[in-house]
Design an enzyme around this catalytic site. Structure first.
Site, PDB file in Angstrom:
ATOM      1  N   ASP A  42       0.833  -1.200   0.000  1.00 21.33           N
ATOM      2  CA  ASP A  42       0.000   0.000   0.000  1.00 21.33           C
ATOM      3  C   ASP A  42       0.868   1.250   0.000  1.00 21.33           C
ATOM      4  O   ASP A  42       1.829   1.352   0.766  1.00 21.33           O
ATOM      5  CB  ASP A  42      -0.904   0.039   1.235  1.00 21.33           C
ATOM      6  CG  ASP A  42      -1.884  -1.117   1.281  1.00 21.33           C
ATOM      7  OD1 ASP A  42      -2.198  -1.658   0.201  1.00 21.33           O
ATOM      8  OD2 ASP A  42      -2.336  -1.476   2.384  1.00 21.33           O
TER       9      ASP A  42
ATOM     10  N   ASP B 139      -0.354  -3.378  -4.596  1.00 13.40           N
ATOM     11  CA  ASP B 139      -1.653  -3.531  -3.952  1.00 13.40           C
ATOM     12  C   ASP B 139      -2.397  -2.202  -4.013  1.00 13.40           C
ATOM     13  O   ASP B 139      -2.437  -1.568  -5.057  1.00 13.40           O
ATOM     14  CB  ASP B 139      -1.483  -4.036  -2.522  1.00 13.40           C
ATOM     15  CG  ASP B 139      -2.764  -4.646  -1.959  1.00 13.40           C
ATOM     16  OD1 ASP B 139      -3.749  -4.783  -2.710  1.00 13.40           O
ATOM     17  OD2 ASP B 139      -2.790  -4.983  -0.772  1.00 13.40           O
TER      18      ASP B 139
ATOM     19  N   ASP C 240      -5.468   2.650   1.636  1.00 11.60           N
ATOM     20  CA  ASP C 240      -6.264   1.634   2.310  1.00 11.60           C
ATOM     21  C   ASP C 240      -6.525   1.983   3.771  1.00 11.60           C
ATOM     22  O   ASP C 240      -5.652   2.519   4.459  1.00 11.60           O
ATOM     23  CB  ASP C 240      -5.553   0.278   2.254  1.00 11.60           C
ATOM     24  CG  ASP C 240      -5.718  -0.409   0.896  1.00 11.60           C
ATOM     25  OD1 ASP C 240      -6.191   0.252  -0.050  1.00 11.60           O
ATOM     26  OD2 ASP C 240      -5.379  -1.595   0.800  1.00 11.60           O
TER      27      ASP C 240
ATOM     28  N   ARG D  75     -11.692  -0.321  -7.278  1.00  9.10           N
ATOM     29  CA  ARG D  75     -11.552   0.201  -5.913  1.00  9.10           C
ATOM     30  C   ARG D  75     -11.248   1.697  -5.895  1.00  9.10           C
ATOM     31  O   ARG D  75     -10.173   2.133  -5.517  1.00  9.10           O
ATOM     32  CB  ARG D  75     -10.478  -0.557  -5.125  1.00  9.10           C
ATOM     33  CG  ARG D  75     -10.732  -2.045  -5.013  1.00  9.10           C
ATOM     34  CD  ARG D  75      -9.719  -2.718  -4.109  1.00  9.10           C
ATOM     35  NE  ARG D  75      -9.953  -4.163  -4.027  1.00  9.10           N
ATOM     36  CZ  ARG D  75      -9.286  -4.998  -3.240  1.00  9.10           C
ATOM     37  NH1 ARG D  75      -8.336  -4.523  -2.440  1.00  9.10           N
ATOM     38  NH2 ARG D  75      -9.554  -6.283  -3.230  1.00  9.10           N
TER      39      ARG D  75
END
Length: 520
Positions: free
Chosen positions: A161, A190, A194, A243
């Site tokens: 992340d 990734d 997040d 996302r």
């Protein structure tokens, strides 16, 4: 799930979900707003002020960032850490102390509070190195670039992340950042942004997220629904597979963002999540809103959005797009004030404001970008700023053959009607421009080539548009030079296969006619 990025680039919040879905007004806790600066949900729960009022220190390595945290009187002593230069694995070590809990290979903001990390000067780049916020509160991250953080391959950092928050995190404002990868999960990356395990009262504003398989998520699984109260506004999401964000439970306010080239899905509201989606501009994308890859439904309230060349899948199984004519299926209220730009001007406003090194420009709510008060170069640091030799610049064109002629070229993005190849064709009447006001273009060779000078030649009528730049050894990520005016730059002779000119600040849209390279 297909990954197109690599090809293109080379328990409280869950309660009441049923009531919300039927249109019951959502009631949220209110608190005093933060001092001027933070926006959205970061203003709630006592506000987000970071290290305001504390000591200001300067850091040019990750180790120095950790040392600044560890040298405080306590874990809650306010501090502003001004960062300049490239932060990477080689210069980021663990530092021990009673006021910190750090680790090597990641910027660790763990079990602390009242901290601001802000990029200054020529810019701050966290290269292949993530920022991890854990069990912390009242954190501001501003005016930095975080790029190419991996969860697999080498080197790895922060679980892949760019910025990750987890474990009882409260009040985080991330503003004017550039978060980017160079591919999707299959390439080792990734999420860019997040939030997990009880993270609340977060705002992401005026930031650019691009070239990644995953933009970010709220909640790591369908049972992780203790996260929420998150605002996303005036951000650019570009060339993202999915996302943007993924919401599992919780509440999100999503307004005035520009979404461009969302390849598989966009805002994915799941597991009872509720999203207020206002005046966004969705462009050249697919399935930009809905519930995807699950039968655990989420909800949304939509208003004023523009859908420009957006395609929608048919509803089937766990694919439940909100379009082609998105309608609200819940009602969400927010406890703070905000001004909405018209969706039609969002691409223009966001292109001038979103991302690092944009002068912290913001919108006035009337489609007009403006520069706020003092820039993050003040107040002066209480520790001496590092002295780094400036690159040698000269207006005189270098002698010898231009190595760019006949070489290859690529870049991060390009405006319509321009080409990467235009920077190495020897023709000053053709040029490359980024899709916005910032971006990068590279010259590359099939075998290692020695270079010690470059000449960046802006097209006629655009001289002076470039206001801040870096020259990178693309093979290693090392910064060869940086400056504020495009022209001829000399640096120590370096053998490389690819050299990159990165524009990190500009007035309007720059036009680069030639990116010439010379051996001496």
């Amino acid at each position: 799930m297909r990954r197109r990025v690599a090809l293109r680039l080379g328990a409280a919040l869950a309660t009441g979900a049923v009531a919300a879905a039927t249109g019951v007004m959502l009631s949220m806790p209110t608190a005093s707003a933060a001092a001027a600066g933070a926006t959205g949900f970061a203003t709630q729960n006592g506000g987000t002020t970071g290290g305001a009022g504390g000591q200001t220190v300067r850091a040019t390595t990750g180790t120095e960032i950790h040392a600044a945290l560890c040298n405080r009187a306590s874990r809650s002593t306010p501090i502003v850490i001004q960062v300049e230069g490239t932060i990477n694995h080689a210069n980021t070590s663990q530092v021990s102390g009673g006021s910190c809990s750090t680790a090597g290979g990641v910027i660790e903001l763990k079990q602390i509070s009242n901290v601001t990390v802000v990029g200054v000067g020529g810019g701050a780049v966290f290269d292949q190195l993530g920022i991890h916020i854990r069990e912390s509160s009242n954190i501001i991250i501003q005016n930095v670039t975080v790029r190419n953080v991996k969860k697999s391959g080498s080197p790895t950092s922060n679980g892949g992340d760019a910025i990750g928050m987890e474990s009882d995190v409260r009040n985080v404002w991330v503003d004017h950042t550039t978060l980017e990868a160079s591919g999707g999960e299959s390439e080792g990356y990734d999420g860019l942004f997040d939030m997990k395990d009880n993270t609340q009262y977060v705002t992401l504003s005026y930031s650019t997220l691009r070239n990644s398989g995953r933009g970010g998520l709220i909640g790591s699984s369908e049972s992780d629904v203790s996260n929420g109260y998150v605002t996303f506004h005036h951000n650019l999401y570009e060339n993202i597979d999915s996302r943007t964000p993924l919401l599992r439970g919780g509440v999100a306010h999503i307004y005035n963002n520009h979404y461009r080239s969302l390849n598989e899905s966009g805002i994915n509201s799941r597991a009872g999540a509720r999203a207020k989606v206002d005046n966004n501009y969705f462009e050249d994308s697919k399935d930009v809103l809905g519930t995807f890859y699950t039968d655990a439904a989420g909800y949304w309230q939509v208003s004023g959005n523009i859908f420009d060349n957006v395609t929608w899948s048919s509803r089937s199984g766990d694919t439940n797009p909100a379009g082609p004519n998105p309608q609200s299926n819940t009602t969400v209220s927010v406890p703070y004030g905000y001004s909405l730009d018209a969706a039609s001007c969002v691409p223009s406003v966001v292109s001038q404001t979103a991302g690092a090194n944009k002068g912290l420009r913001v919108s006035d709510g009337n489609c007009t970008p403006q520069t706020p008060g003092p820039t993050p170069t003040t107040p002066a640091p209480t520790t001496p700023a590092p002295t780094t030799p400036a690159p040698t610049t000269t207006p005189t064109q270098p002698s010898g053959p231009n190595l760019s002629l006949g070489a290859g070229a690529d870049g991060s993005s390009k405006a319509d009607g321009t080409s990467y190849g235009n920077v190495r064709d020897g023709n000053l009447s053709t040029y490359w421009s980024p899709a916005g006001s910032t971006g990068s273009v590279s010259v590359k060779w099939g075998s290692p080539t020695a270079v010690s000078k470059v000449s960046i030649r802006e097209a006629a009528g655009s001289a002076g548009a470039v206001r801040s730049w870096r020259l990178l050894n693309h093979d290693t990520g090392a910064v060869l030079a940086s400056g504020t005016t495009a022209g001829v730059v000399s640096f120590p002779r370096t053998t490389l296969s690819k050299i990159t000119f990165e524009i990190i600040g500009a007035q309007g849209t720059p036009r680069i006619a030639e990116f010439e390279t010379y051996s001496g």
